[in-house]
Motif scaffolding. Structure first.
Motif, PDB file in Angstrom:
ATOM      1  N   ASN A 105       0.091   6.047  22.129  1.00  8.32           N
ATOM      2  CA  ASN A 105       0.912   6.815  23.070  1.00  8.32           C
ATOM      3  C   ASN A 105       1.744   5.924  23.978  1.00  8.32           C
ATOM      4  N   GLY A 106       1.316   4.700  24.152  1.00 12.66           N
ATOM      5  CA  GLY A 106       2.092   3.765  24.971  1.00 12.66           C
ATOM      6  C   GLY A 106       2.842   2.743  24.149  1.00 12.66           C
ATOM      7  N   VAL A 107       2.124   2.002  23.309  1.00  8.38           N
ATOM      8  CA  VAL A 107       2.733   0.821  22.693  1.00  8.38           C
ATOM      9  C   VAL A 107       3.881   1.183  21.755  1.00  8.38           C
ATOM     10  N   LEU A 108       3.842   2.364  21.129  1.00  3.44           N
ATOM     11  CA  LEU A 108       4.919   2.719  20.205  1.00  3.44           C
ATOM     12  C   LEU A 108       6.151   3.247  20.930  1.00  3.44           C
ATOM     13  N   ALA A 109       6.132   3.192  22.262  1.00  4.06           N
ATOM     14  CA  ALA A 109       7.351   3.463  23.029  1.00  4.06           C
ATOM     15  C   ALA A 109       8.197   2.202  23.180  1.00  4.06           C
ATOM     16  N   ASN A 110       7.733   1.069  22.664  1.00  3.99           N
ATOM     17  CA  ASN A 110       8.457  -0.198  22.827  1.00  3.99           C
ATOM     18  C   ASN A 110       9.569  -0.400  21.808  1.00  3.99           C
ATOM     19  N   GLY A 111       9.971   0.610  21.147  1.00  2.58           N
ATOM     20  CA  GLY A 111      11.124   0.607  20.269  1.00  2.58           C
ATOM     21  C   GLY A 111      11.688   2.021  20.275  1.00  2.58           C
ATOM     22  N   PRO A 112      12.890   2.214  19.731  1.00  2.00           N
ATOM     23  CA  PRO A 112      13.760   1.245  19.069  1.00  2.00           C
ATOM     24  C   PRO A 112      14.736   0.545  20.023  1.00  2.00           C
TER      25      PRO A 112
ATOM     26  N   GLY B  83      16.495   8.942  19.067  1.00  2.00           N
ATOM     27  CA  GLY B  83      16.097   7.852  18.190  1.00  2.00           C
ATOM     28  C   GLY B  83      14.607   7.867  17.920  1.00  2.00           C
ATOM     29  N   GLY B  84      14.191   7.008  16.993  1.00  2.00           N
ATOM     30  CA  GLY B  84      12.778   6.920  16.647  1.00  2.00           C
ATOM     31  C   GLY B  84      12.400   5.537  16.157  1.00  2.00           C
ATOM     32  N   PHE B  85      11.067   5.312  16.047  1.00  2.00           N
ATOM     33  CA  PHE B  85      10.534   3.977  15.759  1.00  2.00           C
ATOM     34  C   PHE B  85       9.096   4.170  15.310  1.00  2.00           C
ATOM     35  N   TYR B  86       8.739   3.654  14.118  1.00  2.00           N
ATOM     36  CA  TYR B  86       7.367   3.870  13.660  1.00  2.00           C
ATOM     37  C   TYR B  86       6.895   2.727  12.763  1.00  2.00           C
TER      38      TYR B  86
ATOM     39  N   SER C  39       9.999   1.174  10.845  1.00  2.00           N
ATOM     40  CA  SER C  39      11.149   1.996  10.479  1.00  2.00           C
ATOM     41  C   SER C  39      11.867   2.450  11.749  1.00  2.00           C
ATOM     42  N   PHE C  40      13.141   2.795  11.588  1.00  2.00           N
ATOM     43  CA  PHE C  40      13.983   3.221  12.707  1.00  2.00           C
ATOM     44  C   PHE C  40      14.748   4.470  12.294  1.00  2.00           C
TER      45      PHE C  40
END
Length: 777
Positions: free
Chosen positions: A334-341, A447-450, A625-626
């Motif tokens: 919930n936090g760390v995957l907010a560091n992109g894109p 946008g997105g980031f995974y 991925s972006f």
């Protein structure tokens, strides 16, 4: 590392081609075998007695009346299997059946195996259970307080509360960034829980046979983890257990745990020495849940004088329900995957996952990243609007560059986010539409980031994350053995496509066996978008090793050096003298000369990466991925009902191994994301699920789907198989905030709570009209 006999410029005949999934015709013809289709001789019906209380001690259980009913062959209770299990080694808090107390309405209390469903249900009604109700923790905030030991839902919690996991991280100086910001805002977002709504209900069959070997057929995404859990609960060695995954009718993360009902079926079968099937009805599927966590997320965003993102603070409170499941990972994600894109120089995060007396939450498509992504993208849009900047251009100006690291040391290799934004903007006519459409009609972007698989496996050992075996015999067919779980996403097709391409064969030469732990090597399963990247790399290595054997055979037959041969069109061809060729089958039989069947293996293990701080492993992935999506919609101003017209979905998939499959994954992700943002609600009343069926739990109908325009951005990742990255979960992330941002463009209202139903839009329009009227007075 390439094989010494690999020819760099070998044609890739199947990579990048639109190939129908190899199991599609079997499924369409009704010939696919699902778990419920299997009927073994002497098979019994298993049923589970469920708790009517959200939280209660079990004072006594009397099963004698049930055991005396003719046709009942076994009854089990929690005292017969007390070993704890769970998908994460750090959070083993589940038992097959409740031992001392129940934790939610629907919790497993006892189970029976009988000759018919009618007899089994009669037996459940004959079991007498005496309960002592306890205080129920039904609101997330209730679980934050310290409580007496008997009211703690599990022994291991944070500081005597019912907090399951707490994470605190800070990188840079968020407070300074926020203080100096040109634009800043704090906002609280609320998300109700949603569930997977897969078509096939949970189903499992256990057979403890005459050889005292346990075979379990189950609709699962994780045969390997189920294998481990069975060994622990049943107290049996793994080599005495066989797990088979028949065709799975949808998973989306909802079948990525080892489940109590699988343990229960095994216990019943061992007790009566007959096969036992447990098939859930739809209500039981809802009580099992493991869907997306209800969440309360506060986000603070800072934009500096240069109109760049300067700081982000996320404070996430998430409701995990009764068990741990993937919750430790969820709390970090919930936090760390907010560091992109986007570039982010200062970041602070607090995450708290609480236990509650509700059905457990777990992994669901886009696991851990969906709700925070919504909140972040809404505030980015607000910032752009308030600063007078085009939201697409604002995002474009803040993107993560390739070949860099985020502030929390996620290693970024390829990054197509800039191209995703550019192409979605161009295809949608964004510049001609944004802020220029009539009231009630709008366009929005997000946008997105995974991740493409977790860089560190759940069990921290040296076993590869994915292994593939190949075997070729006299007929020339290539048998691919893998435990990567085909759950409808097309992983079997991907494995066959990669192997056939490396060997220069049509895809029909390849047959994939990915169902059985007796024949397949270890693969950790289908979750975290890992299969294409990890199993694909393993399959490619195994195929390259087999290619080496065939090339050597051709060299032996022709007298030419192995280095000059390539495989194409069912032949081993001398690329310097193309007239010198060896037919594929002839090369196979020559290679078999001294060894019989040809057998090769390939495996994948992620390279070392990440920092040294606590939680550094969370969110680490070999690549990411972006995405950038643009949504166009309109709102019926009389009823508030939104109508989506078009979605332009740009997704950086590295290399599209099979564009047909990638587009299908994008469309499926969009459908699932639209359900969460527009209509889906997992509702409770005093701990009881209010809508445990498809009549009351509303999903998006096909008639409500917009036109989807997939845009495949290919960045060709250097570590992915032929450059591929994930495409199964990342495309869900941007659709939710893109819809909400489009609604703002249409009617001028922001939504901080999901779902955004027609009645909520209607009320928002009414409030807006009143506010505008007041401002004129």
């Amino acid at each position: 590392m390439s094989h010494p006999h690999e020819i760099p410029n070998q044609d890739h005949g199947l990579i990048g081609k639109r190939i129908p999934l190899i199991d599609a015709f079997r499924k369409a013809a009704g010939q696919a075998i699902y778990t419920d289709d299997i009927q073994l001789p002497g098979q019994l019906v298993g049923k589970i007695l469920r708790s009517p209380h959200p939280h209660a001690k079990i004072l006594s259980i009397d099963t004698s009346r049930a055991e005396s009913i003719p046709g009942v062959h076994a009854v089990v209770t929690g005292k017969e299997a007390t070993n704890h299990f769970g998908v994460l080694p750090v959070s083993q808090d589940e038992t097959a059946l409740a031992v001392d107390k129940v934790l939610f309405i629907g919790d497993n209390v006892a189970a029976v195996a009988a000759e018919s469903e009618e007899i089994a249900l009669k037996a459940l009604g004959a079991i007498q259970v005496e309960y002592e109700p306890l205080q129920a923790f039904l609101k997330m905030e209730d679980s934050l307080e310290q409580v007496p030991e008997e009211l703690r839902l599990h022994p291991k919690t944070v500081d005597g509360t019912n907090i399951h996991k707490q994470v605190e991280q800070e990188f840079g100086d968020f407070d300074e960034a926020y203080e100096k910001a040109l634009w800043k805002k704090r906002q609280t977002f609320r998300f109700i829980g949603v569930t997977h709504a897969f078509t096939e209900p949970m189903c499992t069959i256990a057979h403890f046979d005459a050889d005292e070997r346990l075979t379990l057929w189950s609709a699962t995404q994780v045969p390997h983890y189920l294998h481990r859990a069975l060994a622990k609960v049943m107290e049996m060695p793994m080599h005495k257990i066989r797990v088979i995954r028949p065709t799975v009718g949808g998973g989306f993360g909802g079948k990525s745990d080892p489940f109590p009902h699988e343990m229960v079926a095994a216990l019943l079968s061992r007790k009566c020495r007959r096969p036992v099937k447990i098939l859930f009805d739809r209500e039981e599927v809802f009580y099992s849940n493991h869907g997306r966590h209800p969440s309360k997320i506060e986000v603070a965003l800072a934009i500096d004088a240069n109109k760049k993102i300067s700081g982000l603070h996320v404070d996430a409170l998430i409701d995990g329900g009764a068990w741990g499941s993937f919750g430790v990972v969820t709390t970090y994600y919930n936090g760390v995957l907010a560091n992109g894109p986007y570039r982010l120089p200062n970041f602070r995060y607090r995450g708290r996952r609480v236990y509650s007396n509700k059905p457990p939450c777990g992994a669901m498509r886009g696991h851990g990243a969906v709700n925070t992504r919504y909140a972040y993208e809404i505030l980015l849009d607000e910032a752009a609007h308030d600063l007078g900047i085009d939201p697409a251009a604002f995002r474009r100006d803040n993107v993560l560059p390739p070949n860099t690291k985020t502030i929390n040391e996620l290693r970024i290799t390829t990054s197509g986010i800039g191209e995703c934004i550019d192409r979605a903007v161009e295809a949608s006519g964004w510049k001609e539409k944004y802020g220029k459409l009539p009231f009630g009609h709008g366009i929005g972007i997000a946008g997105g980031f995974y991740i493409s698989g977790s860089a560190l496996p759940i069990h921290w050992d040296k076993i590869p994350q994915s292994t593939v075996h190949l075997k070729v015999d006299l007929d020339g067919g290539v048998t691919i053995h893998s435990l990567a779980a085909e759950i409808g996403q097309g992983s079997d097709t991907m494995l066959a496509q990669i192997v056939a391409d490396v060997l220069g064969l049509p895809i029909h030469f390849c047959r994939v066996f990915s169902e059985d732990t007796d024949t397949a090597p270890i693969d950790l399963g289908s979750y975290s978008s890992r299969v294409t990247f990890m199993a694909g790399n393993a399959a490619r290595k195994a195929a390259e090793n087999l290619r080496h054997l065939l090339i050597q055979a051709a060299a032996d037959l022709t007298g030419y050096p192995a280095e000059v041969f390539v495989l194409r069109n069912e032949r081993v061809v001398n690329c310097t003298m193309p007239e010198i060729q060896v037919p594929y089958l002839e090369a196979v039989r020559r290679a078999m000369k001294d060894c019989g069947a040809l057998q090769t293996s390939g495996c994948y293990q992620a390279p070392p990466m990440g920092g040294k701080f606590k939680g550094a492993a969370a969110g680490l992935s070999p690549t990411y991925s972006f995405q950038a999506f643009v949504v166009e919609l309109s709102v019926d101003l009389q009823t508030g009902k939104p109508k989506l017209h078009d979605v332009w979905a740009a997704h950086d998939c590295g290399k599209a191994l099979n564009p047909l499959a990638v587009e299908g994954q994008i469309e499926g992700s969009i459908h699932m994301g639209l359900g969460q943002v527009l209509c889906e609600e997992f509702a409770y009343n005093k701990g009881n699920v209010l809508n445990p069926n498809f009549l009351d739990y509303r999903t998006l109908s096909p008639m409500e789907m917009p036109r989807v325009h997939p845009i495949l951005v290919e960045t060709c990742d250097p570590e992915g198989p032929f450059g591929a990255k994930e495409c199964g979960e990342g495309p869900l992330l941007p659709i939710l905030p893109a819809v909400s941002n489009a609604l703002f463009d249409a009617i001028g209202v922001r939504f901080y709570e999901l779902p955004i139903t027609a009645d909520r839009i209607w009320r928002a329009l009414k409030r807006k009209k009143k506010e505008e009227a007041k401002s004129l007075v």
